[in-house]
Design a protein around this motif. Structure first.
Motif, mmCIF file in Angstrom:
data_model
loop_
_atom_site.group_PDB
_atom_site.id
_atom_site.type_symbol
_atom_site.label_atom_id
_atom_site.label_comp_id
_atom_site.label_asym_id
_atom_site.label_seq_id
_atom_site.Cartn_x
_atom_site.Cartn_y
_atom_site.Cartn_z
ATOM 1 N N VAL A 732 0.837 -1.216 0.000
ATOM 2 C CA VAL A 732 0.000 0.000 0.000
ATOM 3 C C VAL A 732 0.868 1.261 0.000
ATOM 4 C CG1 VAL A 732 -1.948 -1.162 1.097
ATOM 5 C CG2 VAL A 732 -0.207 -0.065 2.521
ATOM 6 N N ASN A 733 2.125 1.088 -0.453
ATOM 7 C CA ASN A 733 3.045 2.222 -0.624
ATOM 8 C C ASN A 733 3.377 2.943 0.682
ATOM 9 O OD1 ASN A 733 3.226 1.861 -3.457
ATOM 10 N ND2 ASN A 733 1.257 2.938 -3.717
ATOM 11 N N ARG A 734 3.462 2.210 1.744
ATOM 12 C CA ARG A 734 3.909 2.786 3.024
ATOM 13 C C ARG A 734 5.259 2.173 3.367
ATOM 14 N NH1 ARG A 734 -0.666 5.470 5.648
ATOM 15 N NH2 ARG A 734 0.704 5.699 7.460
ATOM 16 N N VAL A 735 6.189 2.356 2.415
ATOM 17 C CA VAL A 735 7.513 1.757 2.535
ATOM 18 C C VAL A 735 8.269 2.351 3.719
ATOM 19 C CG1 VAL A 735 9.680 1.278 1.343
ATOM 20 C CG2 VAL A 735 7.538 1.378 0.062
ATOM 21 N N ALA A 736 8.108 3.655 3.922
ATOM 22 C CA ALA A 736 8.810 4.325 5.022
ATOM 23 C C ALA A 736 8.390 3.731 6.369
ATOM 24 C CB ALA A 736 8.524 5.825 4.987
ATOM 25 N N MET A 758 13.337 -8.261 2.368
ATOM 26 C CA MET A 758 13.303 -8.171 0.916
ATOM 27 C C MET A 758 12.225 -7.250 0.361
ATOM 28 S SD MET A 758 15.931 -9.572 -0.145
ATOM 29 C CE MET A 758 15.484 -9.200 -1.836
ATOM 30 N N PRO A 759 10.958 -7.266 0.877
ATOM 31 C CA PRO A 759 9.965 -6.332 0.320
ATOM 32 C C PRO A 759 10.401 -4.876 0.457
ATOM 33 C CG PRO A 759 8.888 -7.983 1.678
ATOM 34 C CD PRO A 759 10.351 -8.146 1.897
ATOM 35 N N VAL A 760 11.029 -4.531 1.563
ATOM 36 C CA VAL A 760 11.466 -3.143 1.773
ATOM 37 C C VAL A 760 12.658 -2.824 0.865
ATOM 38 C CG1 VAL A 760 12.228 -1.463 3.484
ATOM 39 C CG2 VAL A 760 10.675 -3.298 4.166
ATOM 40 N N ASP A 767 12.170 2.883 -5.776
ATOM 41 C CA ASP A 767 12.041 4.327 -5.539
ATOM 42 C C ASP A 767 13.350 5.074 -5.764
ATOM 43 O OD1 ASP A 767 9.416 3.900 -4.933
ATOM 44 O OD2 ASP A 767 9.677 3.960 -2.759
ATOM 45 N N GLY A 768 14.400 4.359 -6.186
ATOM 46 C CA GLY A 768 15.691 5.005 -6.444
ATOM 47 C C GLY A 768 16.503 5.287 -5.201
ATOM 48 N N LYS A 769 16.136 4.716 -4.081
ATOM 49 C CA LYS A 769 16.872 4.951 -2.830
ATOM 50 C C LYS A 769 17.904 3.842 -2.649
ATOM 51 C CE LYS A 769 12.930 7.313 -0.710
ATOM 52 N NZ LYS A 769 11.954 7.325 0.397
ATOM 53 N N LYS A 770 18.890 3.880 -3.556
ATOM 54 C CA LYS A 770 19.880 2.799 -3.597
ATOM 55 C C LYS A 770 20.709 2.735 -2.323
ATOM 56 C CE LYS A 770 23.604 0.976 -6.477
ATOM 57 N NZ LYS A 770 24.512 0.797 -5.369
ATOM 58 N N LEU A 776 20.291 -1.451 4.076
ATOM 59 C CA LEU A 776 19.406 -2.467 4.636
ATOM 60 C C LEU A 776 19.846 -3.868 4.219
ATOM 61 C CD1 LEU A 776 16.912 -2.525 6.459
ATOM 62 C CD2 LEU A 776 15.477 -2.569 4.419
ATOM 63 N N SER A 777 20.404 -4.003 3.025
ATOM 64 C CA SER A 777 20.904 -5.298 2.554
ATOM 65 C C SER A 777 22.047 -5.792 3.445
ATOM 66 C CB SER A 777 21.372 -5.193 1.100
ATOM 67 O OG SER A 777 20.314 -4.845 0.257
ATOM 68 N N GLU A 778 22.937 -4.840 3.810
ATOM 69 C CA GLU A 778 24.036 -5.221 4.694
ATOM 70 C C GLU A 778 23.510 -5.726 6.034
ATOM 71 O OE1 GLU A 778 26.853 -2.106 5.127
ATOM 72 O OE2 GLU A 778 27.118 -1.810 2.977
ATOM 73 N N ARG A 779 22.513 -5.064 6.531
ATOM 74 C CA ARG A 779 21.940 -5.491 7.814
ATOM 75 C C ARG A 779 21.253 -6.851 7.690
ATOM 76 N NH1 ARG A 779 19.517 0.041 10.571
ATOM 77 N NH2 ARG A 779 21.516 1.116 10.754
ATOM 78 N N MET A 780 20.634 -7.090 6.526
ATOM 79 C CA MET A 780 20.030 -8.398 6.298
ATOM 80 C C MET A 780 21.094 -9.491 6.333
ATOM 81 S SD MET A 780 17.825 -9.801 3.031
ATOM 82 C CE MET A 780 19.258 -9.713 1.944
ATOM 83 N N MET A 781 22.259 -9.204 5.704
ATOM 84 C CA MET A 781 23.350 -10.180 5.697
ATOM 85 C C MET A 781 23.880 -10.403 7.117
ATOM 86 S SD MET A 781 23.655 -11.167 2.572
ATOM 87 C CE MET A 781 25.274 -11.904 2.462
#
Length: 857
Positions: A732-736, A758-760, A767-770, A776-781
């Motif tokens: 529902v586009n509430r990614v933040a 992964m969804p976030v 959204d271009g927020k690389k 967040l990917s590092e934290r997932m790892m």
């Protein structure tokens, strides 16, 4: 005084009163008094063996439990008659009922009811007349042996024997009936007391009230309380404790707590007794049993203020309640608090902790507590080891459980048959027949034997694995060959049994038939189950309520409701009072047929017959109403349940919240949720349930707000469906919001499922927020690395281990690991070409370190 000096004194004065004086003077040393009496009886038989002297020495020996000496005295009296017929020793025996009473009382004290019968017959053969005390002791012996009908016959014949029954006579029989669960017959004895002019006292009333309460017959207990007042007696704290105990056992702990409040305040029409230590402990145990941890905590603080939280028993009840309700951190703090309060945790305290941890599946934590015990000089006993072994068996770790047997022997704590049977049950449950055979061989070598419990475990294992015909064949063979019938399982079993001694044979018992009948009913072989019931009766084995309930469940499960009702009526004809469980099974069966009106009628029948409905009764009807779309009627029934003082289980709230959410009536669901909070307090499971249901039916924002409240209250994150909530927020586009939830959970040190990231990460990338996505990917790892690091979850200090293990209770670890490995594989395969390799897990340092620290509390 020595025996020689006493004898010297006796030579100058040999009258019976002087001998009695000497005996009483040495009563503090019964062995010395006995030696003195034997010396005097050989030197001065006419004086030493008088009625008064025999009465004095028999009393001393009886109080000391010197049964062998009492029998020696009996033979001494009967074998050495005096020349004078007036003082004949045989005549003394015939006239001295007091002597026989001493023998009988001593036999009872030593747990030898068989000797009581022999002594009573000997008394009659000697020509002595039993007095009321003799007959009371005989009744007590018969009641303790379970021969209540014979005890009643003794009471009936007492007037004919010239001994009118007194209040103790009636009290003994009433107590016997109540202990045997036959309070209705005890009530008849109470009525008879009044007709025979014997005063009914407070002890008799309390015994009967406690008996009705134990049987769950609270209306009868309440009417007895009123009857006490009519007899000019007022209930004391024992009376109220019996009522409170029964209410707690029936799950009506809120009503029990209200009685405690009234007792403390002393209000009402009558001056109520003040609560004592037992009163508080009963209510505390009731709260803990029902999962009302917050209320239990408030009560504990109240007990501290009033000076009732000083005994080890209270600490142990609270400790057990915390562990039962997964409050592991509070349990460890309580152990520390006990020491601070000057109460060193006992072996029983540690056993409670070990058993609680094992039941939670936290066996390694239980091992750590066992190590802590040894450090404090308390060595584990067979109970501690058995709990640990059982914990391993529950987790399917049979090899580890088997090692416990070896460890016990190494540490000088030998397992008993119960310990071995637990492991045997686990082996048969998993179909590991060869290992079961080896264990049985070890049991025989240690002298534990192949008892009926072991037999029933093997038969149960066969039934569980669908080998019903083999189980039936063995049970049939047991009647002819005892345990040798188990040789049918294989040659290895032939060497495990030895039935040369008929007294050691194991024949089928009530539990054996319960297992067979249960297996046949589950398999739908109901006609064969009925034949086994007939076979039981032919073998003089009386079916119990459990077997009737098994038939009712079997018939209901297979849709044969009319047959289930026939079983219920047959129970009543045979004199069995149908239990709440029996009615619940029938109501459940009617619910599967959607016969709502019949369900209501059956609840009305329960009320008429004095069978108290419980939360399961109402839950069955509430579930049927909810499934039938009659949520409003279900809510009304829920209100009735509360008015009757029946504490709803979590399932009651779950059914209604789910039903209202499914119907889109979220305000009504919110009302049920608030009622749950008012009933149980800030209970984590309620927040978890409502949050998940809101998320399921599209109320994502409301679910997020409730989840944030849960985080603020310090609830365990892993119990919530946070992954589903994050996915729905992203949809529902509430990614933040989803991103913030992840950060908040990590900041608590929660061990999250890496798949939740992964969804976030995907949404941030779109959204271009690389930068945020990579971070967040590092934290997932890092999170994945934490789950791989087994040592992270094994903290050496036992108390820390208990705290740290909270996050590993739920879910299948193997399944979750495979799931997040697939996510990581997806992440690696989606790395842009310019990246040569995925980022390595970062060390826990700098700003990231705080994200992986466990909850400071």
């Amino acid at each position: 005084m020595s025996a020689s000096s006493s004898a010297a004194a006796a030579t100058t004065t040999v009258t019976s009163p002087s001998i009695v004086f000497l005996l009483r003077r040495n009563s503090g040393d019964p062995a010395l008094a006995w030696r003195l009496f034997k010396h005097l009886s050989s030197s001065f038989p006419s004086s030493a063996l008088s009625a008064s002297s025999v009465s004095a020495i028999s009393g001393i020996l009886a109080r000391s439990g010197m049964l062998a000496e009492l029998h020696h005295l009996r033979h001494l009296i009967l074998r050495h008659p005096s020349p004078s017929s007036s003082s004949s020793l045989a005549a003394l025996a015939r006239s001295s009922s007091h002597f026989y009473n001493s023998l009988i009382r001593s036999s009872l004290r030593l747990g030898r009811p068989d000797l009581v019968q022999i002594l009573y017959r000997d008394l009659l053969l000697s020509g002595a007349t039993p007095n009321v005390q003799t007959l009371n002791l005989l009744m007590l012996s018969l009641c303790n042996s379970g021969h209540l009908d014979d005890a009643l016959k003794v009471l009936d014949k007492m007037p004919q024997k010239g001994s009118q029954p007194n209040e103790f006579s009636f009290g003994i029989l009433i107590r016997g009936y109540c202990r045997a669960g036959r309070a209705d017959q005890a009530l008849e004895v109470l009525n008879r007391m009044g007709r025979q002019g014997c005063t009914r006292n407070l002890v008799v009333y309390n015994t009967l009230i406690a008996g009705f309460c134990r049987e769950g017959k609270l209306p009868e207990a309440e009417s007895l309380v009123e009857r006490m007042r009519e007899d000019g007696l007022f209930p004391n704290v024992v009376t109220f404790n019996a009522r409170i105990s029964a209410l707690c056992k029936a799950g009506r702990v809120l009503q029990a707590h209200k009685i405690l409040r009234d007792m403390k305040e002393g209000g009402g029409d009558f001056a109520l007794p003040r609560p004592n230590q037992i009163t508080y402990n009963l209510v505390l145990g009731g709260f803990c049993k029902e999962g009302l941890v917050e209320e239990s905590g408030v009560l504990v603080e109240e007990m501290r203020r009033d000076g009732f939280f000083t005994q080890l028993e209270s600490y142990n009840i609270w400790l057990s309640g915390l562990l039962r309700n997964r409050r592991l951190f509070e349990a460890t703090k309580l152990l520390e608090q006990m020491t601070m309060d000057g109460l060193e945790p006992s072996l029983h305290s540690y056993n409670i902790v070990i058993d609680g941890l094992c039941k939670q599946g936290m066996v390694s934590s239980a091992r750590s507590v066992m190590n802590l015990m040894r450090e404090r000089g308390i060595f584990p006993d067979v109970v501690a080891y058995t709990s640990l072994l059982h914990g391993y068996c529950l987790k399917g770790m049979v090899k580890s459980a088997n090692w416990i047997l070896h460890e016990m022997v190494i540490n000088g704590c030998f397992p008993n048959a119960f310990t071995c049977n637990i492991l045997l049950h686990s082996l048969w449950k998993e179909g590991r027949v060869w290992e079961a055979e080896m264990l049985l061989k070890k049991m025989n070598e240690k002298g534990y034997g192949f008892d009926i419990v072991s037999c029933n475990i093997v038969i149960d294992g066969l039934c569980r694995h669908g080998k019903l015909d083999k189980a039936i064949e063995i049970v049939n063979g047991m009647w002819l060959h005892g345990t040798a019938a188990f040789g049918e399982l294989g040659n290895a079993f032939l060497g495990l049994v030895d039935d040369r001694n008929d007294s050691m044979k194991c024949f089928p018992d009530l539990f054996t038939y319960s297992i067979l009948i249960n297996g046949l009913c589950k398999a739908g072989r109901l006609d064969e189950a009925k034949k086994k019931m007939i076979e039981m009766l032919g073998k003089k084995i009386t079916p119990d309520v459990v077997i009737y309930d098994t038939f009712i469940h079997g018939f209901c499960k297979h849709g044969k409701i009319s047959s289930a009702f026939k079983v219920l009526r047959d129970m009543e004809k045979k004199g069995f009072q149908p239990s709440t469980k029996a009615y619940n099974l029938l109501i459940w069966g009617l619910g599967m047929k959607n016969k709502i009106d019949d369900m209501h009628n059956l609840i009305d029948e329960m009320h008429k017959k004095g069978v108290n409905p419980d939360s399961t009764t109402y839950n069955n009807l509430i579930q049927a109403l909810c499934e039938g779309g009659m949520v409003g009627r279900a809510a009304s029934l829920f209100d009735e349940m509360l008015k009757r003082g029946i504490l709803p289980k979590l399932a009651s709230f779950s059914l209604l919240i789910k039903a209202f959410c499914k119907e889109g009536e979220f305000d009504a669901a919110q009302g049920i949720f608030q009622t749950g909070l008012a009933t149980f307090g800030e209970k984590e499971s309620l927040y978890c349930l409502f949050s998940d249901e809101l998320c399921r039916y599209g109320k994502v924002v409301e679910a997020k707000e409730l989840f944030e409240i849960s985080l603020a209250r310090g609830f365990i994150v892993e119990n919530f469906s946070y992954r589903c909530l994050i996915e729905e927020l992203c949809k529902v586009n509430r990614v933040a919001d989803a991103h913030c939830l992840l950060i908040a959970m990590m900041s608590r040190g929660s061990l999250l499922d890496p798949a939740a990231f992964m969804p976030v990460i995907d949404a941030l990338g779109k959204d271009g927020k690389k930068f945020d996505a990579d971070k967040l990917s590092e934290r997932m790892m890092d999170m994945a690395a934490r789950q791989d690091d087994e040592s992270y979850n094994e903290v050496s200090h036992p108390l820390r281990h208990v705290i740290g293990s909270k996050t590993r209770v739920h879910g299948d670890e193997g399944t979750r690991k495979d799931e997040w490995h697939a996510v990581l594989n997806r992440y690696v395969t989606n790395i842009p070409p310019n990246n040569k390799s995925p980022p390595l897990p970062r060390k826990y340092e700098g700003d990231t370190k705080s994200l992986f620290i466990r909850n400071p509390s």
